[in-house]
Motif scaffolding. Structure first.
Motif, PDB file in Angstrom:
ATOM      1  N   UNK A 137      -3.613 -50.118  26.038  1.00 31.02           N
ATOM      2  CA  UNK A 137      -4.381 -48.928  25.671  1.00 31.02           C
ATOM      3  C   UNK A 137      -3.613 -47.678  26.087  1.00 31.02           C
ATOM      4  N   UNK A 138      -3.552 -46.675  25.203  1.00 33.79           N
ATOM      5  CA  UNK A 138      -2.870 -45.445  25.528  1.00 33.79           C
ATOM      6  C   UNK A 138      -3.673 -44.665  26.552  1.00 33.79           C
ATOM      7  N   UNK A 139      -2.956 -43.947  27.424  1.00 33.86           N
ATOM      8  CA  UNK A 139      -3.640 -43.141  28.425  1.00 33.86           C
ATOM      9  C   UNK A 139      -4.207 -41.873  27.818  1.00 33.86           C
ATOM     10  N   UNK A 140      -5.088 -41.181  28.558  1.00 39.07           N
ATOM     11  CA  UNK A 140      -5.653 -39.929  28.083  1.00 39.07           C
ATOM     12  C   UNK A 140      -4.580 -38.877  27.862  1.00 39.07           C
ATOM     13  N   UNK A 141      -4.783 -38.037  26.855  1.00 37.42           N
ATOM     14  CA  UNK A 141      -3.872 -36.942  26.570  1.00 37.42           C
ATOM     15  C   UNK A 141      -4.455 -35.696  27.226  1.00 37.42           C
ATOM     16  N   UNK A 142      -4.069 -35.409  28.428  1.00 35.96           N
ATOM     17  CA  UNK A 142      -4.711 -34.401  29.252  1.00 35.96           C
ATOM     18  C   UNK A 142      -4.594 -33.005  28.647  1.00 35.96           C
ATOM     19  N   UNK A 143      -5.725 -32.273  28.675  1.00 41.98           N
ATOM     20  CA  UNK A 143      -5.779 -30.936  28.109  1.00 41.98           C
ATOM     21  C   UNK A 143      -6.209 -30.917  26.657  1.00 41.98           C
ATOM     22  N   UNK A 144      -6.388 -32.084  26.039  1.00 42.12           N
ATOM     23  CA  UNK A 144      -6.780 -32.187  24.641  1.00 42.12           C
ATOM     24  C   UNK A 144      -8.164 -32.825  24.553  1.00 42.12           C
ATOM     25  N   UNK A 145      -9.029 -32.250  23.712  1.00 40.73           N
ATOM     26  CA  UNK A 145     -10.352 -32.841  23.532  1.00 40.73           C
ATOM     27  C   UNK A 145     -10.212 -34.186  22.831  1.00 40.73           C
ATOM     28  N   UNK A 146     -10.743 -35.227  23.446  1.00 39.07           N
ATOM     29  CA  UNK A 146     -10.670 -36.542  22.841  1.00 39.07           C
ATOM     30  C   UNK A 146     -11.831 -37.406  23.295  1.00 39.07           C
ATOM     31  N   UNK A 147     -11.884 -38.607  22.756  1.00 42.31           N
ATOM     32  CA  UNK A 147     -12.990 -39.513  23.035  1.00 42.31           C
ATOM     33  C   UNK A 147     -12.730 -40.292  24.317  1.00 42.31           C
ATOM     34  N   UNK A 148     -13.695 -40.236  25.236  1.00 40.85           N
ATOM     35  CA  UNK A 148     -13.588 -40.914  26.520  1.00 40.85           C
ATOM     36  C   UNK A 148     -14.698 -41.943  26.665  1.00 40.85           C
ATOM     37  N   UNK A 149     -14.531 -42.871  27.600  1.00 43.98           N
ATOM     38  CA  UNK A 149     -15.536 -43.913  27.808  1.00 43.98           C
ATOM     39  C   UNK A 149     -15.762 -44.136  29.301  1.00 43.98           C
ATOM     40  N   UNK A 150     -17.035 -44.476  29.626  1.00 41.05           N
ATOM     41  CA  UNK A 150     -17.403 -44.767  31.007  1.00 41.05           C
ATOM     42  C   UNK A 150     -18.587 -45.731  30.980  1.00 41.05           C
ATOM     43  N   UNK A 151     -18.667 -46.673  31.908  1.00 38.32           N
ATOM     44  CA  UNK A 151     -19.784 -47.614  31.910  1.00 38.32           C
ATOM     45  C   UNK A 151     -21.119 -46.915  32.150  1.00 38.32           C
ATOM     46  N   UNK A 152     -22.180 -47.466  31.526  1.00 41.13           N
ATOM     47  CA  UNK A 152     -23.548 -46.998  31.773  1.00 41.13           C
ATOM     48  C   UNK A 152     -24.448 -48.217  31.878  1.00 41.13           C
ATOM     49  N   UNK A 153     -25.724 -47.988  32.136  1.00 40.08           N
ATOM     50  CA  UNK A 153     -26.652 -49.117  32.274  1.00 40.08           C
ATOM     51  C   UNK A 153     -26.855 -49.871  30.964  1.00 40.08           C
ATOM     52  N   UNK A 154     -26.610 -49.203  29.829  1.00 40.91           N
ATOM     53  CA  UNK A 154     -26.866 -49.827  28.528  1.00 40.91           C
ATOM     54  C   UNK A 154     -25.599 -50.231  27.791  1.00 40.91           C
ATOM     55  N   UNK A 155     -24.450 -50.023  28.418  1.00 46.53           N
ATOM     56  CA  UNK A 155     -23.190 -50.364  27.757  1.00 46.53           C
ATOM     57  C   UNK A 155     -22.150 -49.301  28.064  1.00 46.53           C
ATOM     58  N   UNK A 156     -21.251 -49.075  27.122  1.00 45.50           N
ATOM     59  CA  UNK A 156     -20.175 -48.112  27.326  1.00 45.50           C
ATOM     60  C   UNK A 156     -20.546 -46.772  26.695  1.00 45.50           C
ATOM     61  N   UNK A 157     -20.683 -45.761  27.538  1.00 44.04           N
ATOM     62  CA  UNK A 157     -21.052 -44.418  27.098  1.00 44.04           C
ATOM     63  C   UNK A 157     -19.794 -43.698  26.617  1.00 44.04           C
ATOM     64  N   UNK A 158     -19.805 -43.256  25.360  1.00 46.16           N
ATOM     65  CA  UNK A 158     -18.682 -42.524  24.781  1.00 46.16           C
ATOM     66  C   UNK A 158     -19.016 -41.037  24.738  1.00 46.16           C
ATOM     67  N   UNK A 159     -18.043 -40.207  25.041  1.00 53.65           N
ATOM     68  CA  UNK A 159     -18.260 -38.765  24.941  1.00 53.65           C
ATOM     69  C   UNK A 159     -16.923 -38.069  24.702  1.00 53.65           C
ATOM     70  N   UNK A 160     -17.012 -36.861  24.137  1.00 54.42           N
ATOM     71  CA  UNK A 160     -15.821 -36.077  23.873  1.00 54.42           C
ATOM     72  C   UNK A 160     -15.692 -34.996  24.936  1.00 54.42           C
ATOM     73  N   UNK A 161     -14.478 -34.790  25.409  1.00 54.61           N
ATOM     74  CA  UNK A 161     -14.276 -33.815  26.473  1.00 54.61           C
ATOM     75  C   UNK A 161     -12.864 -33.251  26.425  1.00 54.61           C
TER      76      UNK A 161
END
Length: 218
Positions: free
Chosen positions: A1-25
């Motif tokens: 998996x490619x690493x985050x491109x820092x300083x650029x808005x992109x899709x990120x993921x983090x675990x949550x109680x219902x699965x994998x929470x996706x968000x743009x930042x």
């Protein structure tokens, strides 16, 4: 998996109680994301339980003061103790409550299975009673307390299909009522129901990415 491109808005993921929470930042320092258990989302290999844009569950947030301000993002609940020890401030996550069916209920919390998640919403109790004969055929389940932490509210992806049916008896001579539909029921709707909108699945995100790539190439 490619690493985050820092300083650029992109899709990120983090675990949550219902699965994998996706968000743009607009991504901050690499160390903050690593500390928080956040990774760049790989659209080619998204987990079945991934979802984007949900109102609930919301993961906790972690923030860290810097000489010029602060850095913060969502975080994995399993990282909270370590984050606090490292000086991060933690804001608690959010899990929406549910309303079960009873004589006093004005709404009933329902869900359908859609592309790996339990998509939840509150249905008016009178509508719930009126549709009772067709709910199983639409794949609609009444949520219980055991479902609460695994329900996904208001996600933009996945989002279930919507079907409608005309009921001859109703105010003004008849009513057309709509309802969300489980993925497995889209092609086998109960009698009288018609599909208004198809479901939006994680494949949509992949197709959108490919469309953006095609535009760049052109």
């Amino acid at each position: 998996m490619a690493g985050p491109n820092y300083g650029v808005t992109q899709l990120l993921s983090v675990p949550s109680t219902a699965g994998i929470y996706l968000y743009k930042s607009n991504i901050g320092p690499a160390s903050v994301l690593t500390d928080c258990g956040v990774t760049a989302a790989d659209l080619a290999t998204l987990p079945a339980t991934a979802f984007l844009g949900a109102n609930s569950p919301k993961p906790p947030r972690a923030s860290q003061m810097t000489p010029t301000g602060s850095n913060g993002t969502f975080c994995d609940k399993a990282k909270i103790s370590t984050l606090r020890a490292a000086g991060y401030s933690i804001s608690q996550g959010k899990i929406k409550g549910i309303t079960t069916a009873s004589a006093a209920s004005k709404v009933v919390t329902c869900y359908v299975l859609c592309d790996g998640i339990k998509y939840a919403w509150n249905m008016n109790a009178a509508r719930y009673a009126r549709l009772s004969a067709d709910l199983a055929g639409l794949g609609v389940e009444a949520a219980t307390d055991a479902d609460r932490t695994t329900l996904v509210w208001g996600s933009t992806v996945p989002k279930p299909a919507i079907a409608a049916k005309f009921f001859a008896a109703g105010e003004g001579g008849g009513d057309t009522l709509s309802c969300f539909v489980a993925s497995a029921k889209e092609s086998t709707l109960p009698e009288g129901w018609k599909l208004l909108k198809p479901s939006i699945t994680k494949q949509y995100l992949r197709q959108k990415r490919e469309g953006q790539r095609s535009t760049l190439v052109v």
